[in-house]
Write a protein that holds these residues in place. Structure first.
Motif, short mmCIF file in Angstrom:
data_model
loop_
_atom_site.label_atom_id
_atom_site.label_comp_id
_atom_site.label_asym_id
_atom_site.label_seq_id
_atom_site.Cartn_x
_atom_site.Cartn_y
_atom_site.Cartn_z
N ASN A 170 -66.37 -67.37 -14.81
CA ASN A 170 -65.50 -66.74 -13.81
C ASN A 170 -66.34 -65.91 -12.85
O ASN A 170 -67.34 -65.30 -13.23
CB ASN A 170 -64.48 -65.83 -14.48
CG ASN A 170 -63.41 -66.61 -15.20
OD1 ASN A 170 -62.63 -67.31 -14.57
ND2 ASN A 170 -63.38 -66.50 -16.51
N SER A 209 -67.68 -62.95 -22.10
CA SER A 209 -67.82 -64.32 -21.61
C SER A 209 -69.24 -64.57 -21.12
O SER A 209 -69.97 -63.65 -20.79
CB SER A 209 -66.86 -64.57 -20.43
OG SER A 209 -65.54 -64.38 -20.84
N ASP A 268 -65.29 -68.77 -20.00
CA ASP A 268 -66.54 -68.61 -19.27
C ASP A 268 -66.44 -69.01 -17.80
O ASP A 268 -65.47 -69.61 -17.36
CB ASP A 268 -67.62 -69.46 -19.95
CG ASP A 268 -67.85 -69.03 -21.39
OD1 ASP A 268 -67.64 -67.85 -21.69
OD2 ASP A 268 -68.21 -69.89 -22.21
N ALA A 328 -74.63 -62.94 -17.54
CA ALA A 328 -73.61 -62.20 -16.79
C ALA A 328 -74.27 -61.29 -15.77
O ALA A 328 -75.33 -60.72 -16.01
CB ALA A 328 -72.75 -61.37 -17.73
N ALA A 367 -70.63 -65.14 -16.27
CA ALA A 367 -69.66 -64.37 -15.51
C ALA A 367 -70.36 -63.56 -14.43
O ALA A 367 -71.46 -63.05 -14.62
CB ALA A 367 -68.88 -63.44 -16.43
N ASP A 384 -62.07 -58.81 -20.33
CA ASP A 384 -62.62 -60.16 -20.45
C ASP A 384 -61.54 -61.22 -20.28
O ASP A 384 -60.48 -61.16 -20.88
CB ASP A 384 -63.27 -60.35 -21.81
CG ASP A 384 -64.00 -61.66 -21.89
OD1 ASP A 384 -65.10 -61.74 -21.34
OD2 ASP A 384 -63.44 -62.63 -22.44
#
Length: 188
Positions: free
Chosen positions: A44, A24, A42, A11, A27, A38
């Motif tokens: 995004n 997730s 996943d 992330a 991200a 959230d």
């Protein structure tokens, strides 16, 4: 950024409270409160202040939201591409949509479900609630369309006042501006 990290991997979060509560993977949240909650799935990408900030975590994945307050209320949605301030703003549920332009598919309380709709232009498909398989190209194209499906509007204000009709084609500036829900036509 990234206040709660429970199982998050790969992330990137930059900005005040960006990715604040995400868990997730894959991200990207850039901007103040981008992806604040959230999304529940996943891959995004949220870039811009408040972009995807109120997603409730019921299942939103593989979405791209770029611009301030884009996809701000998305609850469930996959494979959406949203670019432009306030675009897809009130979308609760929607899959495989493209919204490009200020307030494209953007009424703050409108979209309950939309599938495979393409809206390119400021306020294109602005009031869409549950219409699917629409194409609106141009500023205000299909602006007031709510539940109609399989419509094509191309041009400035083309199909602007079309509301619930389906299987319509409006090509050209001001084509079907009056909103006849059953007529196919071309503009000036």
């Amino acid at each position: 950024a990234l206040f709660t990290n429970v199982g998050t991997s790969s992330a990137v979060c930059v900005g005040y409270q960006a990715g604040y509560g995400i868990y997730s993977t894959d991200a990207i949240a850039i901007g103040d409160q981008a992806m604040y909650v959230d999304p529940g799935d996943d891959a995004n990408i949220a870039i811009g202040a408040l972009s995807m900030s109120s997603v409730t975590g019921n299942g939103a994945g593989s979405n791209v939201a770029i611009g301030n307050s884009t996809a701000i209320d998305m609850d469930v949605g996959y494979y959406n591409v949203v670019i432009g301030e306030l675009a897809f703003q009130g979308a609760n549920t929607g899959d495989s949509n493209v919204a490009i332009g200020i307030q494209a598919i953007g009424d703050s309380a409108a979209v309950t479900s939309a599938l495979s709709t393409v809206a390119v232009g400021d306020a294109a498909c602005y009031a869409l609630t549950s219409g699917s398989y629409n194409v609106a190209l141009g500023a205000n194209a299909s602006r007031r369309a709510t539940t109609g499906g399989n419509n094509t509007s191309a041009g400035f204000n083309a199909g602007r006042n079309l509301t619930t009709g389906s299987y319509n084609v409006a090509l050209g500036r001001y084509a079907m501006y009056a909103g006849a829900d059953t007529v196919s036509t071309t503009g000036d």
